[in-house]
Design an enzyme around this catalytic site. Structure first.
Site, mmCIF file in Angstrom:
data_model
loop_
_atom_site.group_PDB
_atom_site.id
_atom_site.type_symbol
_atom_site.label_atom_id
_atom_site.label_comp_id
_atom_site.label_asym_id
_atom_site.label_seq_id
_atom_site.Cartn_x
_atom_site.Cartn_y
_atom_site.Cartn_z
ATOM 1 N N SER A 45 0.824 -1.218 0.000
ATOM 2 C CA SER A 45 0.000 0.000 0.000
ATOM 3 C C SER A 45 0.859 1.269 0.000
ATOM 4 O O SER A 45 0.356 2.352 -0.274
ATOM 5 C CB SER A 45 -0.934 0.025 1.210
ATOM 6 O OG SER A 45 -1.792 -1.079 1.175
ATOM 7 N N GLY A 215 -4.407 -2.042 -0.825
ATOM 8 C CA GLY A 215 -3.577 -1.700 -1.973
ATOM 9 C C GLY A 215 -3.284 -0.218 -2.029
ATOM 10 O O GLY A 215 -3.849 0.565 -1.269
ATOM 11 N N GLY A 217 -2.630 3.772 -3.644
ATOM 12 C CA GLY A 217 -3.208 4.755 -4.553
ATOM 13 C C GLY A 217 -4.679 5.034 -4.343
ATOM 14 O O GLY A 217 -5.268 4.712 -3.309
ATOM 15 N N CYS A 242 -9.343 -2.133 3.833
ATOM 16 C CA CYS A 242 -8.719 -0.863 3.458
ATOM 17 C C CYS A 242 -9.113 -0.449 2.039
ATOM 18 O O CYS A 242 -10.258 -0.062 1.818
ATOM 19 C CB CYS A 242 -7.212 -0.932 3.687
ATOM 20 S SG CYS A 242 -6.540 0.716 4.035
ATOM 21 N N LEU A 243 -8.213 -0.543 1.044
ATOM 22 C CA LEU A 243 -8.614 -0.244 -0.336
ATOM 23 C C LEU A 243 -9.837 -1.088 -0.702
ATOM 24 O O LEU A 243 -10.729 -0.628 -1.425
ATOM 25 C CB LEU A 243 -7.463 -0.545 -1.300
ATOM 26 C CG LEU A 243 -7.745 -0.216 -2.762
ATOM 27 C CD1 LEU A 243 -7.444 1.250 -3.053
ATOM 28 C CD2 LEU A 243 -6.933 -1.098 -3.693
ATOM 29 N N GLN A 246 -12.943 0.538 0.335
ATOM 30 C CA GLN A 246 -13.218 1.696 -0.529
ATOM 31 C C GLN A 246 -13.808 1.237 -1.866
ATOM 32 O O GLN A 246 -14.766 1.833 -2.375
ATOM 33 C CB GLN A 246 -11.926 2.490 -0.735
ATOM 34 C CG GLN A 246 -11.351 3.045 0.564
ATOM 35 C CD GLN A 246 -9.877 3.468 0.443
ATOM 36 O OE1 GLN A 246 -9.271 3.348 -0.611
ATOM 37 N NE2 GLN A 246 -9.319 3.949 1.549
ATOM 38 N N ASN A 284 -3.250 2.319 7.565
ATOM 39 C CA ASN A 284 -2.366 2.876 6.542
ATOM 40 C C ASN A 284 -3.232 3.282 5.370
ATOM 41 O O ASN A 284 -3.401 2.518 4.428
ATOM 42 C CB ASN A 284 -1.333 1.824 6.106
ATOM 43 C CG ASN A 284 -0.662 2.203 4.807
ATOM 44 O OD1 ASN A 284 -0.716 3.362 4.393
ATOM 45 N ND2 ASN A 284 -0.040 1.243 4.145
ATOM 46 N N GLY A 286 -4.866 6.884 2.952
ATOM 47 C CA GLY A 286 -4.943 8.318 2.690
ATOM 48 C C GLY A 286 -6.270 8.714 2.075
ATOM 49 O O GLY A 286 -6.544 9.897 1.889
ATOM 50 N N TYR A 287 -7.085 7.702 1.722
ATOM 51 C CA TYR A 287 -8.437 7.944 1.210
ATOM 52 C C TYR A 287 -9.413 7.371 2.227
ATOM 53 O O TYR A 287 -9.043 6.548 3.064
ATOM 54 C CB TYR A 287 -8.639 7.261 -0.145
ATOM 55 C CG TYR A 287 -7.792 7.877 -1.250
ATOM 56 C CD1 TYR A 287 -8.317 8.830 -2.108
ATOM 57 C CD2 TYR A 287 -6.459 7.511 -1.396
ATOM 58 C CE1 TYR A 287 -7.533 9.401 -3.105
ATOM 59 C CE2 TYR A 287 -5.669 8.077 -2.388
ATOM 60 C CZ TYR A 287 -6.213 9.023 -3.237
ATOM 61 O OH TYR A 287 -5.445 9.591 -4.216
ATOM 62 N N HIS A 324 -6.600 -2.419 9.354
ATOM 63 C CA HIS A 324 -5.977 -3.698 8.982
ATOM 64 C C HIS A 324 -6.160 -4.720 10.101
ATOM 65 O O HIS A 324 -5.338 -4.778 11.016
ATOM 66 C CB HIS A 324 -4.494 -3.494 8.673
ATOM 67 C CG HIS A 324 -4.281 -2.806 7.372
ATOM 68 N ND1 HIS A 324 -4.149 -3.487 6.185
ATOM 69 C CD2 HIS A 324 -4.246 -1.499 7.050
ATOM 70 C CE1 HIS A 324 -4.020 -2.638 5.189
ATOM 71 N NE2 HIS A 324 -4.077 -1.415 5.697
ATOM 72 N N GLU A 326 -5.537 -7.717 10.107
ATOM 73 C CA GLU A 326 -4.423 -8.684 10.142
ATOM 74 C C GLU A 326 -3.226 -8.139 10.916
ATOM 75 O O GLU A 326 -2.251 -8.866 11.136
ATOM 76 C CB GLU A 326 -4.007 -9.060 8.711
ATOM 77 C CG GLU A 326 -3.185 -8.018 7.954
ATOM 78 C CD GLU A 326 -3.981 -6.851 7.405
ATOM 79 O OE1 GLU A 326 -5.202 -6.791 7.648
ATOM 80 O OE2 GLU A 326 -3.383 -5.976 6.746
#
Ligand SMILES: NC(=O)CC[C@H](N)C(=O)O
EC number: 6.3.5.5
Length: 356
Positions: A45, A215, A217, A242-243, A246, A284, A286-287, A324, A326
Site C-alpha cells: 500500500s 492496496g 493509490g 482498506c482499499l 473503498q 495505513n 490516505g483515502y 488492517h 491482520e
C-alpha cells in the site's frame, strides 16, 4: 557519510544525511508506528509514497525476512530521524534511497498542516538541492497512477490450498501476506487473483466469498475490481480491507475522498457502534469512504475523526474494514474479523455463481 536533500511541495528543501543513495520522488506521508518497520516497508500500500517515520529510531531490532509482508520494499524512499545500519544496508540493497538526521518532528508537522504532499529526494555523493527539486517537479500526483494495481498485483492466479474452510477469491490489489496467512490459519483455501481478474474467471472458481485486498493509490483507479464487486454483490458474500472497503463502497453507489494526511500507525482507536466498544487498530490509508451508498451501514467509526471504519450489510452479506485486522505490525484486537468472514462465507448457499 554523504548528504541528502528533501524538496517539498511549497518550495523548501530540507538537508539530511544519506543512508542509502539515489534520486526519488513520491507522496510524502508519515506513520506514527513505533514498531513494525519491516512490515511497513514491505506493505504494497506504500507504493509510490515516501514514508516518514515519526518514531525517532528505526531498525533497532534488525531486519528479518519472516516479518516481510511482500518480497520487496514498496515506498520509493524512506525518511527517519535515525536509521540503523541494518535497515540502511537493506534499503540500499533494494535500491531505495533513505535519509536521516533531519528534524522529522518538523516534517510531520508540515504534513499535518499542509496534507500529504509531493516530494523529491536526492541522496549520495552527487546529491544536490537542484536534483531534489527536479525529482519533485517530475513527481506525479497519487491519482495520476492510473494502473498502479499492475505494479503490485500477482500476474496470474496462485492458489493456496487450505483445510475444510471456505474457498476465498482474494482480489490482489497489493495484498499484504498476512491477509493470506490469516485466512489459511482459518482453514480457508485462498485463490490469489490479479487485480483485473474478470467476472468469468471468478465465476469459474465458484468461491464462497469474494475478498478485495488492501492496496496503494486512489481507489478510483481500480475500475476492474469495482466492476467485479458490482457483478457479484448479492450473489457471493463480499469482504474487503482498506482499499477493499473503498472499492466495495464505490461499487455499491458510495463515494471516496482524499484525506488531508490520512491515518498511518498502530494505535488508531475505532468504536463499534453496536457494542460501543473501542479497539486499537493498525492503519495505513490516505483515502476514506465519504458516503457508503444506500445499501451499506457504517458499523464502526474512527474515534478521532468519525470516518467510516467498518461497513456491513446483512442482506447482501458484505463485511469490510478500513483498518488492517491482520495487524502486522500492530495490535491483534481485530483478528476476529477473519473469523466473521469465514463464518459469513460458510453461510453461502452452494448454488453456482454466474457471470452474465
Ligand atoms: N492500505 C490500503 O489499502 C490503502 C488504501 C488506499 N490506497 C488509501 O491510501 O486510502
Amino acid at each position: 557519510m554523504s548528504a541528502a536533500y528533501v524538496a517539498l511541495e511549497g518550495g523548501s528543501v530540507v538537508e539530511a544525511r544519506c543512508r542509502a543513495p539515489g534520486t526519488s520522488h513520491g507522496e510524502l506521508v508519515f506513520t506514527t508506528a513505533y514498531t513494525g518497520y519491516e512490515e511497513s516497508l514491505t506493505d504494497p500500500s506504500y507504493e509510490e509514497q515516501v514514508l516518514t517515520f515519526s518514531y525517532p529510531l528505526i531498525g533497532n531490532y534488525g531486519v528479518r525476512e519472516e516479518r516481510f509482508e511482500d518480497e520487496r520494499v514498496h515506498p520509493r524512499a524512506v525518511v527517519a530521524r535515525e536509521l540503523t545500519d541494518d535497515v540502511a544496508s537493506w534499503l540500499e540493497s533494494e535500491g531505495v534511497p533513505a535519509v536521516d538526521k533531519l528534524d522529522t518532528r518538523d516534517l510531520v508537522g508540515q504534513i499535518r498542516e499542509g496534507g500529504a504532499m509531493k516530494c523529491g529526494i536526492s541522496a549520495g555523493p552527487d546529491a544536490s538541492p537542484e536534483k531534489a527539486k527536479d525529482a519533485l517537479a517530475d513527481c506525479p500526483g497519487m491519482s495520476d497512477h492510473t494502473d498502479i494495481g499492475a505494479q503490485v498485483s500477482v500476474s496470474s492466479q496462485t492458489t493456496y490450498e487450505g483445510g475444510d474452510g471456505p474457498d476465498v477469491a482474494l482480489v490482489d490489489c497489493g495484498a499484504k501476506g498476512s491477509i493470506v496467512e490469516s485466512l489459511l490459519e482459518r482453514d480457508a483455501t485462498v485463490h490469489v487473483l490479479p487485480y483485473d481478474v474478470t467476472p468469468a474467471e471468478v465465476a469459474d472458481l465458484d468461491p464462497d466469498v469474494l475478498f478485495v485486498s488492501n492496496g496503494p493509490g486512489d481507489p478510483a483507479n481500480f475500475e476492474a475490481a469495482e466492476a467485479l464487486v458490482s457483478e457479484f454483490v448479492g450473489e457471493v458474500p463480499l469482504a474487503g480491507i482498506c482499499l477493499g472497503q473503498q472499492i466495495v463502497a464505490r461499487a455499491l453507489g458510495g463515494t471516496t475522498e482524499k484525506m488531508a494526511f490520512g491515518h498511518r500507525g498502530v494505535n488508531q482507536p475505532v468504536r463499534d457502534l453496536r457494542s460501543d466498544k473501542v479497539v486499537m487498530t493498525t492503519q495505513n490509508h490516505g483515502y476514506t469512504v465519504a458516503e457508503p451508498g444506500p445499501e451499506l451501514d457504517v458499523t464502526q467509526v474512527n474515534v478521532n475523526d468519525d470516518t467510516a471504519e467498518g461497513l456491513e450489510s446483512d442482506d447482501l452479506q458484505v463485511l469490510t474494514r478500513q483498518y488492517h485486522p491482520e495487524a502486522n505490525p500492530g495490535p491483534h484486537d481485530t483478528l476476529g474479523f477473519f473469523d466473521d468472514v469465514v463464518e459469513m462465507a460458510g453461510e453461502q448457499s452452494r448454488t453456482p455463481v454466474t457471470a452474465d
